[in-house]
Write a protein that holds these residues in place. Structure first.
Motif, PDB file in Angstrom:
ATOM      1  N   TYR A  69       0.824  -1.209   0.000  1.00 21.45           N
ATOM      2  CA  TYR A  69       0.000   0.000   0.000  1.00 21.45           C
ATOM      3  C   TYR A  69       0.863   1.268   0.000  1.00 21.45           C
ATOM      4  O   TYR A  69       0.548   2.239  -0.669  1.00 21.45           O
ATOM      5  N   ALA A  70       1.971   1.221   0.743  1.00 21.33           N
ATOM      6  CA  ALA A  70       2.885   2.372   0.745  1.00 21.33           C
ATOM      7  C   ALA A  70       3.456   2.588  -0.653  1.00 21.33           C
ATOM      8  O   ALA A  70       3.594   3.730  -1.107  1.00 21.33           O
ATOM      9  N   ASN A  71       3.783   1.508  -1.342  1.00 20.06           N
ATOM     10  CA  ASN A  71       4.269   1.628  -2.711  1.00 20.06           C
ATOM     11  C   ASN A  71       3.164   2.146  -3.627  1.00 20.06           C
ATOM     12  O   ASN A  71       3.420   2.941  -4.522  1.00 20.06           O
ATOM     13  N   TYR A  72       1.942   1.719  -3.412  1.00 17.95           N
ATOM     14  CA  TYR A  72       0.803   2.173  -4.224  1.00 17.95           C
ATOM     15  C   TYR A  72       0.597   3.679  -4.062  1.00 17.95           C
ATOM     16  O   TYR A  72       0.385   4.391  -5.033  1.00 17.95           O
ATOM     17  N   VAL A  73       0.685   4.150  -2.832  1.00 20.48           N
ATOM     18  CA  VAL A  73       0.462   5.570  -2.555  1.00 20.48           C
ATOM     19  C   VAL A  73       1.639   6.422  -3.045  1.00 20.48           C
ATOM     20  O   VAL A  73       1.448   7.467  -3.667  1.00 20.48           O
ATOM     21  N   ASN A  74       2.862   5.988  -2.787  1.00 21.37           N
ATOM     22  CA  ASN A  74       4.039   6.794  -3.095  1.00 21.37           C
ATOM     23  C   ASN A  74       4.622   6.548  -4.484  1.00 21.37           C
ATOM     24  O   ASN A  74       5.417   7.356  -4.960  1.00 21.37           O
ATOM     25  N   GLY A  75       4.284   5.446  -5.112  1.00 17.54           N
ATOM     26  CA  GLY A  75       4.767   5.161  -6.460  1.00 17.54           C
ATOM     27  C   GLY A  75       6.255   4.907  -6.544  1.00 17.54           C
ATOM     28  O   GLY A  75       6.911   5.337  -7.489  1.00 17.54           O
ATOM     29  N   TRP A  76       6.816   4.201  -5.573  1.00 16.01           N
ATOM     30  CA  TRP A  76       8.245   3.913  -5.578  1.00 16.01           C
ATOM     31  C   TRP A  76       8.631   3.019  -6.754  1.00 16.01           C
ATOM     32  O   TRP A  76       9.600   3.263  -7.446  1.00 16.01           O
ATOM     33  N   THR A  78       7.084   1.325 -10.151  1.00 14.88           N
ATOM     34  CA  THR A  78       5.969   1.349 -11.098  1.00 14.88           C
ATOM     35  C   THR A  78       6.236   0.341 -12.210  1.00 14.88           C
ATOM     36  O   THR A  78       7.372  -0.141 -12.350  1.00 14.88           O
TER      37      THR A  78
END
Length: 94
Positions: A69-76, A78
């Protein structure tokens, strides 16, 4: 992301994590020093605690989902990042 989508993804993480966590901490009857039941497989676990398995699975899947979810929100990371990495690794230009 809608909460229903997040819940569905968490359930997928949880069901995958069950199979990852399942073999950890398992001891056979011989390792535990117990007495085997006639016909019992050598690799059968001595004791099985569903409560312990559910607790471990929930903790590991919660951590994995939080990272997702953190990756989904921050887009680390893609799809473009992964694609560029694969092209570079193959020695080609996109």
């Amino acid at each position: 992301m809608r909460w229903t989508s997040a819940l569905a993804i968490y359930i997928l993480f949880w069901s995958f994590t069950v199979f990852v966590v399942l073999p950890f901490g398992v001891r056979t009857t011989d390792e535990a020093g117990g007495e085997r039941v006639p016909g019992q497989a050598d690799s059968a676990p001595h004791e099985f605690s569903l409560k312990k398995l559910v607790r471990r699975t929930t903790i590991v899947s919660a951590i994995a989902f939080a990272l997702y979810y953190a990756n989904y929100v921050n887009g680390w990371i893609t799809p473009a990042t992964v694609n560029a990495f694969l092209w570079e690794r193959a020695g080609m230009k996109p």
